[in-house]
Design a protein around this motif. Structure first.
Motif, short mmCIF file in Angstrom:
data_model
loop_
_atom_site.label_atom_id
_atom_site.label_comp_id
_atom_site.label_asym_id
_atom_site.label_seq_id
_atom_site.Cartn_x
_atom_site.Cartn_y
_atom_site.Cartn_z
N ASN A 53 20.63 -7.37 -18.10
CA ASN A 53 21.01 -6.07 -17.41
C ASN A 53 22.28 -6.30 -16.20
O ASN A 53 23.01 -5.40 -16.00
CB ASN A 53 19.79 -5.41 -16.75
N ARG A 98 21.33 -3.33 -25.03
CA ARG A 98 19.98 -3.14 -25.60
C ARG A 98 19.58 -3.61 -26.85
O ARG A 98 18.38 -3.95 -27.17
CB ARG A 98 19.67 -1.27 -25.76
N SER A 128 18.77 -7.25 -26.01
CA SER A 128 17.40 -7.30 -25.52
C SER A 128 16.23 -7.01 -26.59
O SER A 128 15.11 -7.57 -26.47
CB SER A 128 17.37 -6.21 -24.28
N THR A 129 16.64 -6.30 -27.65
CA THR A 129 15.47 -5.95 -28.70
C THR A 129 15.41 -6.95 -29.37
O THR A 129 14.29 -7.29 -29.88
CB THR A 129 16.10 -4.66 -29.17
#
Length: 294
Positions: A164, A198, A201-202
């Motif tokens: 992030n 994202r 992160s996934t």
């Protein structure tokens, strides 16, 4: 069985390195493809040092002395590689250097054509694929260089992902981009960066943690095998079966999510009759051994 591009299960170091280099090269080719086929036609800015190199190229072009993207990638990444090589393994640094050096070369020699004429499709598919480029590199224990070097170094120190924060860094670059080249494209680039972040992160869970609980009649053997193979301790609670009336023990520990399958295989090998279950935890406070990047 080798899990697609994950080489961590390969025991032989030479074979493992060869597979890692292969997938690092795949990530470089895919990154070049995404930049030329999705990003350039939509005037999007990529993430990390590659995005910064593209921005420098655009700004210097306005001033009349353009610095090529390939040269920018090398000049930005080499100092970061030298800095992080002192704290992260030489293998990780080598793979990352291969990745960004090959990408720099391919951007000059390859000419991939656009696939979509629609800006929204370029943002969506390009963002996902660009994030997947980083996932491939990270899962093979390398990186795409730049902010990946820094992110992996800090994350290993903190045992927590900082993707992030990387996204915020990219937003700052995009704000500069927007002030010079238009806020519409800057806005689309932010969406592109968000999808990319994202995606990482996934699909990349090195810093996610889970609780492992084992119901077993052989607690000493289970805990010793677990400690020997994974360098984590276990809490052992003795109890008695409500149905059978026989004594049993409940062994509990926290592990990284990427260790889940080898942990279960190890425990079931020691005690085939053991009952093992896992569940995700949101936060963990205390000492935790994180296997270093090798």
């Amino acid at each position: 069985m080798i899990n697609i591009f994950d080489t961590t299960s390969i025991k032989n170091k030479q074979t493992r390195l060869a597979f890692s280099i292969f997938w690092i090269m795949v990530s470089s080719i895919l990154q070049t493809f995404v930049i030329q086929s999705f990003m350039d036609p939509a005037n999007l800015l990529s993430s990390g040092f590659t995005g910064l190199a593209i921005l420098i190229n655009k700004l210097t072009s306005l001033a009349g002395f353009p610095v090529s993207v390939s040269l920018g990638i090398l000049c930005l990444n080499i100092p970061a590689a030298l800095l992080c090589s002192r704290h992260i393994s030489k293998r990780f640094t080598l793979l990352s250097c291969i990745q960004f050096a090959l990408t720099s070369f391919l951007l000059d020699v390859c000419h991939f054509q656009p696939i979509f004429n629609d800006l929204f499709l370029n943002v969506m598919f390009g963002g996902f694929l660009y994030g997947f480029v980083s996932v491939i590199a990270l899962r093979t224990e390398g990186s795409t260089g730049g902010t990946d070097f820094i992110a992996m170094y800090i994350s290993d120190k903190r045992n927590k992902s900082i993707w992030n924060q990387v996204f915020l860094f990219n937003v700052c670059i995009i704000v500069i981009f927007g002030s010079f080249f238009g806020w519409e494209y800057a806005g689309y680039s932010i969406v592109f960066q968000f999808i990319s972040t994202r995606t990482i992160s996934t699909f990349y869970h090195r810093y996610a943690q889970i609780m492992v609980e084992v119901t077993t009649a052989r607690p000493e053997a289970v805990s010793q095998a677990f400690k020997k193979n994974f360098r984590h301790g276990m809490s052992i609670v003795n109890g008695q079966g409500g149905y059978s009336g026989k004594p049993f023990s409940l062994c509990k520990s926290i592990v990284s999510s990427y260790e889940e399958k080898p942990v279960i295989d190890c425990l079931k090998h020691v005690d085939p009759e053991a009952i093992v279950y896992t569940y995700k935890i949101d936060n963990f406070y205390g000492r935790f051994y994180q296997k270093p990047i090798e």
